[in-house]
Design a protein around this motif. Structure first.
Motif, PDB file in Angstrom:
ATOM      1  N   GLY A  78      -4.771   8.702   7.047  1.00  0.00           N
ATOM      2  CA  GLY A  78      -3.381   8.281   7.228  1.00  0.00           C
ATOM      3  C   GLY A  78      -2.889   7.319   6.173  1.00  0.00           C
ATOM      4  N   ALA A  79      -3.814   6.649   5.454  1.00  0.00           N
ATOM      5  CA  ALA A  79      -3.410   5.678   4.438  1.00  0.00           C
ATOM      6  C   ALA A  79      -2.636   6.327   3.304  1.00  0.00           C
ATOM      7  CB  ALA A  79      -4.641   4.952   3.891  1.00  0.00           C
ATOM      8  N   PHE A  80      -2.847   7.638   3.050  1.00  0.00           N
ATOM      9  CA  PHE A  80      -2.192   8.311   1.942  1.00  0.00           C
ATOM     10  C   PHE A  80      -0.918   9.047   2.360  1.00  0.00           C
ATOM     11  CE2 PHE A  80      -6.654   7.917   0.835  1.00  0.00           C
ATOM     12  CZ  PHE A  80      -6.587   7.419  -0.454  1.00  0.00           C
ATOM     13  N   ILE A  81      -0.531   8.949   3.614  1.00  0.00           N
ATOM     14  CA  ILE A  81       0.667   9.638   4.099  1.00  0.00           C
ATOM     15  C   ILE A  81       1.788   8.608   4.257  1.00  0.00           C
ATOM     16  CG2 ILE A  81       1.637  11.059   5.932  1.00  0.00           C
ATOM     17  CD1 ILE A  81      -1.180  11.976   6.601  1.00  0.00           C
ATOM     18  N   PRO A  82       2.933   8.811   3.558  1.00  0.00           N
ATOM     19  CA  PRO A  82       4.027   7.838   3.665  1.00  0.00           C
ATOM     20  C   PRO A  82       4.449   7.614   5.111  1.00  0.00           C
ATOM     21  CG  PRO A  82       4.443   9.419   1.911  1.00  0.00           C
ATOM     22  CD  PRO A  82       3.251   9.927   2.647  1.00  0.00           C
ATOM     23  N   ILE A 132       2.731  -0.581   0.212  1.00  0.00           N
ATOM     24  CA  ILE A 132       3.489  -1.358  -0.767  1.00  0.00           C
ATOM     25  C   ILE A 132       4.041  -0.444  -1.862  1.00  0.00           C
ATOM     26  CG2 ILE A 132       3.302  -3.136  -2.543  1.00  0.00           C
ATOM     27  CD1 ILE A 132       1.267  -4.546  -0.770  1.00  0.00           C
ATOM     28  N   VAL A 133       3.202   0.491  -2.334  1.00  0.00           N
ATOM     29  CA  VAL A 133       3.639   1.407  -3.396  1.00  0.00           C
ATOM     30  C   VAL A 133       4.800   2.281  -2.928  1.00  0.00           C
ATOM     31  CG1 VAL A 133       2.939   3.382  -4.797  1.00  0.00           C
ATOM     32  CG2 VAL A 133       1.399   1.436  -4.547  1.00  0.00           C
ATOM     33  N   TYR A 134       4.671   2.873  -1.730  1.00  0.00           N
ATOM     34  CA  TYR A 134       5.731   3.742  -1.221  1.00  0.00           C
ATOM     35  C   TYR A 134       7.022   2.950  -0.967  1.00  0.00           C
ATOM     36  CZ  TYR A 134       2.283   7.446  -0.569  1.00  0.00           C
ATOM     37  OH  TYR A 134       1.332   8.401  -0.778  1.00  0.00           O
ATOM     38  N   THR A 135       6.879   1.754  -0.441  1.00  0.00           N
ATOM     39  CA  THR A 135       8.062   0.930  -0.169  1.00  0.00           C
ATOM     40  C   THR A 135       8.778   0.572  -1.460  1.00  0.00           C
ATOM     41  OG1 THR A 135       6.990   0.006   1.798  1.00  0.00           O
ATOM     42  CG2 THR A 135       8.878  -1.187   0.903  1.00  0.00           C
ATOM     43  N   ALA A 136       8.002   0.229  -2.519  1.00  0.00           N
ATOM     44  CA  ALA A 136       8.614  -0.119  -3.804  1.00  0.00           C
ATOM     45  C   ALA A 136       9.370   1.065  -4.398  1.00  0.00           C
ATOM     46  CB  ALA A 136       7.540  -0.598  -4.773  1.00  0.00           C
ATOM     47  N   SER A 137       8.812   2.276  -4.269  1.00  0.00           N
ATOM     48  CA  SER A 137       9.495   3.451  -4.809  1.00  0.00           C
ATOM     49  C   SER A 137      10.791   3.743  -4.051  1.00  0.00           C
ATOM     50  CB  SER A 137       8.565   4.664  -4.755  1.00  0.00           C
ATOM     51  OG  SER A 137       8.218   4.975  -3.417  1.00  0.00           O
ATOM     52  N   VAL A 138      10.763   3.543  -2.739  1.00  0.00           N
ATOM     53  CA  VAL A 138      11.981   3.762  -1.946  1.00  0.00           C
ATOM     54  C   VAL A 138      13.057   2.747  -2.316  1.00  0.00           C
ATOM     55  CG1 VAL A 138      12.946   3.686   0.385  1.00  0.00           C
ATOM     56  CG2 VAL A 138      10.786   4.865  -0.023  1.00  0.00           C
TER      57      VAL A 138
END
Length: 346
Positions: A78-82, A132-138
């Motif tokens: 689940g860590a790799f799923i946004p 953190i990475v997904y949030t920054a991209s959004v």
């Protein structure tokens, strides 16, 4: 009476012994106080057998460790799923706790608890990093969208794919400003104001009077070709001034444009934007610079427009020599950052 007297020992009489008793047997000690002697001189008492020590209890299956390992694996995936990685981080914490409990309980196999705890710990760290990475991209995408919608000069947004605004299948209407992006950020707002065609070169008195008329590039009654809607123009033609095609004469057109700078500081439009004309046969005609026989431009030549400040609007004319019989129904094309955007000229 006899003269002989019995002999007496000078040390006194010899001690008498009780019948049946004798000296202690050799090497045998007297029994302890209160213990009756046993046979063969051994002390009597209760017999206590000397058996082997009790064996260690067998290690049992560690249910906590198994649960920790299963939860850790689920959290790792689940860590790799946004969005799911926000939940998987908490799930990994549960796996860590179960792994620690499995280590603390005695007589349980510890290896599975250690493995479950390590997997859960790795899953928790990855969940935090990926969230953190997904949030920054959004957030980055939202910032670009906010800049676009908050710009008062923004009217349209070029999208990728066939049929979108600014594509050859769906060109921008004449007189409509259109934002041209550079590196994904709007830099110039371009508007095609008018496309004029060169006159026949004589006035009513028969004198040479070559100039641009305001009639525009309108379709003729007998020829109304349009650019192909299924292919992007690839053929490029840059005719020399005065060059004549074997089947058709050539004529100058003037594409009059307005440009507004949307970037920071200032910019020069001709350094970022290239304007060309695509005729009805998908042939691309590029501007002619410094042609001696070209008519006087209706406005400042586009390539002569100077540095433009943020929010400032400049107007200019792009002079292009095109084929006369295929120019009707053509499109103006603006190229910026390697991308093409198309505009109607009528």
């Amino acid at each position: 009476m006899s003269d002989h007297q019995p002999w007496h020992s000078p040390y006194g009489p010899y001690p008498s012994q009780t019948y049946g008793t004798g000296p202690e047997p050799y090497g045998q000690t007297a029994p302890a106080y209160g213990v009756q002697p046993g046979p063969y001189g051994s002390p009597s008492g209760p017999y206590v057998p000397q058996g082997p020590t009790d064996p260690e209890p067998e290690k049992r299956t560690n249910g906590f460790g198994i649960a920790a390992l299963i939860i850790g694996i689920i959290a790792l995936i689940g860590a790799f799923i946004p969005y799911i990685n926000f939940v998987s981080g908490f799930l990994a914490v549960v796996g860590i706790v179960l792994g620690i409990v499995g280590l603390c309980i005695k007589n349980l196999k510890r290896g599975i608890s250690i493995a479950g705890g390590i997997v859960s710990l790795v899953a928790m760290c990855l969940s935090i990093i990926m969230a953190i990475v997904y949030t920054a991209s959004v957030i980055s995408g939202l910032n670009v969208l906010t800049e676009h919608t908050s710009d008062p000069n923004q009217t349209t947004w070029p999208e990728e794919g066939a049929g979108t605004r600014g594509s050859i299948e769906n060109p921008v209407a004449l007189g409509t400003p259109f934002d041209l992006p550079y590196d994904g950020v709007p830099r110039w707002a371009l508007q095609i104001d008018l496309v004029q065609i060169e006159s026949d070169g004589t006035n009513d008195s028969g004198q040479d009077d070559t100039k641009f008329t305001s009639a525009g590039v309108t379709p003729s009654a007998t020829s109304t070709p349009t650019p192909s809607a299924t292919s992007t123009p690839t053929a490029t033609s840059t005719p020399s001034p005065g060059e004549t095609d074997a089947t058709s004469a050539q004529r100058y057109i003037a594409i009059n444009v307005s440009v507004t700078y949307l970037g920071e500081d200032s910019g020069v439009p001709s350094q970022d934007i290239e304007i060309a004309f695509v005729d009805g046969q998908d042939t691309v005609f590029t501007p002619t610079y410094g042609a001696a026989d070209a008519p006087t431009a209706p406005d400042t030549r586009f390539e002569e427009i100077g540095r433009t400040a943020t929010g400032e609007t400049q107007t200019g004319s792009v002079i292009i020599l095109v084929q006369e019989d295929t120019m009707y129904g053509g499109l103006a094309r603006a190229t910026i950052d390697g991308e093409h955007y198309y505009f109607n000229v009528v």
